[in-house]
Scaffold this active site. Structure first.
Site, PDB file in Angstrom:
ATOM      1  N   ARG A   1      44.164  38.963  25.468  1.00  4.37           N
ATOM      2  CA  ARG A   1      44.846  40.248  25.640  1.00  4.37           C
ATOM      3  C   ARG A   1      46.280  39.965  26.077  1.00  4.37           C
ATOM      4  NH1 ARG A   1      43.004  42.859  30.690  1.00  4.37           N
ATOM      5  NH2 ARG A   1      45.043  42.264  31.411  1.00  4.37           N
TER       6      ARG A   1
ATOM      7  N   HIS B   1      45.917  45.513  30.622  1.00  2.00           N
ATOM      8  CA  HIS B   1      44.624  46.175  30.378  1.00  2.00           C
ATOM      9  C   HIS B   1      44.881  47.593  29.875  1.00  2.00           C
ATOM     10  CE1 HIS B   1      40.707  47.964  30.957  1.00  2.00           C
ATOM     11  NE2 HIS B   1      41.199  48.789  31.857  1.00  2.00           N
TER      12      HIS B   1
ATOM     13  N   TYR C   1      47.853  38.809  38.416  1.00  2.00           N
ATOM     14  CA  TYR C   1      46.668  37.952  38.393  1.00  2.00           C
ATOM     15  C   TYR C   1      46.707  36.815  37.371  1.00  2.00           C
ATOM     16  CZ  TYR C   1      45.590  41.506  34.853  1.00  2.00           C
ATOM     17  OH  TYR C   1      45.660  42.367  33.797  1.00  2.00           O
TER      18      TYR C   1
END
Lengths: 399, 334
Positions: free
Chosen positions: A271, A275, A284
């Protein structure tokens, strides 16, 4: 973190390298045969759909940033997995997407503006699933795996499996991510599909991240092995390789349509975006990791292949750029023109038919909006008989 | 000469919840936090930011994406003497764990013949107003208030956001804490020595004489705002904050209604078969002859919460709606 789920230790079906070269070694010959017949115009079609999917993605992300959409879930980086998969579909096949399958819907022909109605909040439906054999976006994580299993069991009951007629035999594909594999719904969907030998393809895009959690938070075994545990033929493909995704899906769909039951495909991808537009991946993950995957960009590698094989030239690229620009312009213009829903729309889709509670609420709301007297106690100050008569009158639209 | 006590500091609900978690993790080595994205990410709503760095991955645990999984595992850890704090991202997701919450956590003491209590705390976000649509935005705390075997808390003030967690952790039974998502960013003053609070009683947040607004959680600030609007009309509204939804503090509710003789129950959850119905029924049962008017309710529209912002706001009780209902109650039944 020690783990055996990474890319180096697991067999991976790859037909197109990150450098844009066809894989010619032994072992993949059955899959190579499946792509051998792809004509240059089909490959160009895949490329076009991947490029337009990314443009849609970029435009939608910008529109959200400009306040035109409430939220958007980008698919950047997953174009090959989605487009390659969708190219193997027959028109009668039915797909159950999550909220990120913009590439699948692009290939299915769903109007990009209709897709943004959902994210803009003007219409939850956006398109007619029966027109495209594509269910609307599913937001709840993994629920669609069970819906797909049930739909496929219905296909079996309709006698649309194993007839040998390619225009009739039908399969179902459901899409979900690595995070969803931890949910009960996905595991239960696998159980139901397996024991019923239902014609469903579980297409798991392992994009490495479930919001902030890496795949190592979900599994200690490669995800495709989960499928094997349910007695379902399973494999991992390079999810950034459109040819491998096409070939593996085609094989799985043939198995499903002929009565061979479900298949689990783990498309190993990344990805590249957030998100959703509410997420900030810098919290992160490292730019080093992002850079590794940028070099594996699914669109770049197909472009290099097509250039090297003479399937595209500068003119084609220029035309495609112009088409993408036109798509962007159309998206911006038409999305901004999508009218907000009327305030009473929220009362219209609670039940399929007239309903007394909704009618009462709606009548109160309309009176309130119109500045007319409302009765906060909902007619309880009137005798019981009068209250029920009021409710009947409200259903008739008078007050 | 002693130094003056430090004055109150400006803080948010998010910070108050975080401080409560930090305090619990510091004071009780058996306590730990687990859920989706609670560690590295600091929680999807930023409540646990910094706790992973402070307490490490053993005590701030990112879990697989399975609500049934981490709630069920929380029950198991509690049975083994731990004091788990489980975070469910939103109340809608808690439905995936409803079997664990109701058939297991709430029933375990009963089904084990009194042998196994479950000292588990489950926190979750509730409420609408943030454009998260109909699968992330509901107010289902009233459903949980239906279940024997658990305690249900709904902080509506900074003091409660800061203070309810520790008391909940001392409870030998499962406690659910519903954090209204709209309030996370709300700022206010909190005393620097704010600490644990009792979790048995409702609280009168504003005294009044003409009617009582009964509410909790995210609707509390709106009810207080409505009370201000009403004051301009010469109507004096008392505001009762339920705080604990199970067990309801009926005594405080009835005492207030017996003073004001009128009641409006305000709850952004749906009206039918709801907590607001329960409160209304209790007033009817316990203070029927004190009432000068039927109990009124202002609730969320009975629709799945809309995603579009203007629809979402229209579906929720606003201060003006509350004031209108109160005004009608006073004027029609003066």
């Amino acid at each position: 973190m020690n783990s055996d789920i990474g890319e180096d230790k697991v067999p991976l079906l790859q037909l197109l390298t990150p450098e844009g070269a066809r894989v010619t070694g032994r072992g993949n010959s059955a899959y190579r045969k499946r792509i051998a017949g792809l004509k240059p115009e089909q490959l160009r079609g895949m490329y076009r759909d991947m490029v337009l999917t990314r443009r849609f993605d970029d435009e939608a992300t910008s529109l959200q940033r400009q306040g035109e959409l409430g939220l958007y879930a980008p698919s950047r980086g997953q174009e090959a997995a989605q487009v390659g998969n969708a190219y193997a579909l027959a028109p009668q096949d039915f797909v159950f997407p999550s909220y990120r399958e913009h590439g699948v819907l692009q290939v299915r022909g769903v109007d990009p503006v209709d897709r943004l109605e959902f994210y803009r909040g003007t219409d939850h439906g956006g398109w007619n699933p029966l027109e495209y054999n594509a269910q609307v976006y599913t937001v709840v994580i993994g629920s669609q795996a069970l819906h797909a299993a049930g739909y496929a069991m219905g296909v079996q009951r309709d006698g649309l499996v194993g007839t040998g007629d390619p225009a009739k035999d039908t399969a179902v594909v459901t899409y979900f991510g690595d995070g969803a594999t931890s949910q009960g719904d996905v595991n239960e969907g696998l159980v139901f599909a397996a024991v019923n030998q239902a014609p469903v393809v579980f297409f798991c895009q392992n994009n490495q991240w479930a919001i902030s959690e890496p795949t190592t938070r979900q599994t200690r075994t490669p995800l495709y092995k989960r499928g094997e545990g349910f007695g379902i033929p399973s494999l991992r493909v390079d999810g950034n390789d459109v040819l491998a995704c096409y070939a593996a899906t085609q094989e799985a769909l043939e198995r499903a349509r002929s009565g061979g039951g479900p298949t689990f495909i783990e498309a190993f991808t990344y990805r590249m975006g957030a998100h959703t537009t509410s997420d900030d991946p810098t919290r992160y993950r490292t730019t080093e990791q992002e850079e590794i995957w940028r070099k594996r960009d699914p669109i770049d590698r197909l472009r290099i292949l097509l250039e090297n094989e003479g399937a595209i030239d500068g003119d084609f690229e220029a035309e495609l750029r112009a088409e993408a620009d036109a798509l962007g312009e159309r998206l911006r213009e038409r999305t901004r023109k999508l009218e907000p829903a009327t305030k009473t729309q929220m009362f219209e889709t609670v039940y399929a038919t007239e309903h007394s509670i909704v009618s009462e609420d709606r009548a109160w709301f309309e009176a309130y909006e119109a500045g007319e007297p409302t009765d906060a106690t909902y007619a309880t100050s009137a005798p019981a008989g009068a209250a029920s008569q009021t409710a009947v009158a409200q259903q008739g639209g008078t007050r | 000469m002693t130094a003056p006590a430090p004055g109150p500091t400006t803080t948010t609900f998010r910070q108050a919840y975080r401080e409560a978690l930090r305090d619990a993790l510091r004071r009780d080595e058996l306590a730990f936090l687990m859920g989706e994205d609670v560690g590295m990410y600091g929680g999807c709503f930023g409540v646990s930011t910094g706790l992973l760095e402070e307490f490490g991955p053993e005590r701030v645990r990112d879990t697989p994406l399975s609500e049934a999984g981490f709630v069920g595992a929380g029950i198991g850890a509690a049975l083994n003497g731990m004091h788990p704090i489980v975070e469910v991202m939103t109340v809608n997701f808690s439905l995936l764990a409803l079997d664990q919450i109701m058939n297991n956590a709430a029933s375990m003491l009963h089904m084990s013949g009194g042998q196994f209590n479950v000292p588990l705390v489950i926190r979750m976000t509730t409420g609408a107003g943030r454009q998260l649509a109909a699968q992330h935005s509901h107010s289902l705390e009233g459903w949980f208030g239906h279940i024997p075997g658990i305690r249900v808390l709904a902080p509506g003030t900074l003091e409660d956001a800061r203070g309810m967690l520790w008391t909940a952790l001392q409870d030998p039974d499962p406690v659910l804490i519903f954090e209204n998502g709209r309030l996370y960013g709300t700022e206010g003053e909190l005393a620097p020595d704010a600490g644990p609070v009792e979790i048995d009683h409702a609280a009168v947040r504003r005294a009044g004489t003409d009617l009582t607004l009964i509410t909790y959680g995210g609707s509390l600030p709106r009810a207080l705002e409505a009370a201000e609007l009403l004051l301009a009309d010469g109507i004096s509204a008392e505001v009762v904050d339920l705080r604990t939804l199970r067990p309801l503090d009926t005594t405080t509710i009835l005492a207030s209604v017996s003073r004001t003789h009128r009641a409006v129950v305000v709850d952004e959850a749906w009206r039918t078969g709801s907590l607001s119905a329960e409160v209304s029924a209790r007033i009817m049962e316990g203070a029927f002859y004190e009432l000068d008017a039927p109990v009124a309710r202002v609730c969320g529209a009975e629709v799945p919460i809309p995603y579009a912002q203007h629809l979402e706001q229209a579906a929720l009780p606003q201060p003006e709606d509350i004031a209108l209902a109160a005004r009608e109650l006073v004027q029609d039944h003066g």
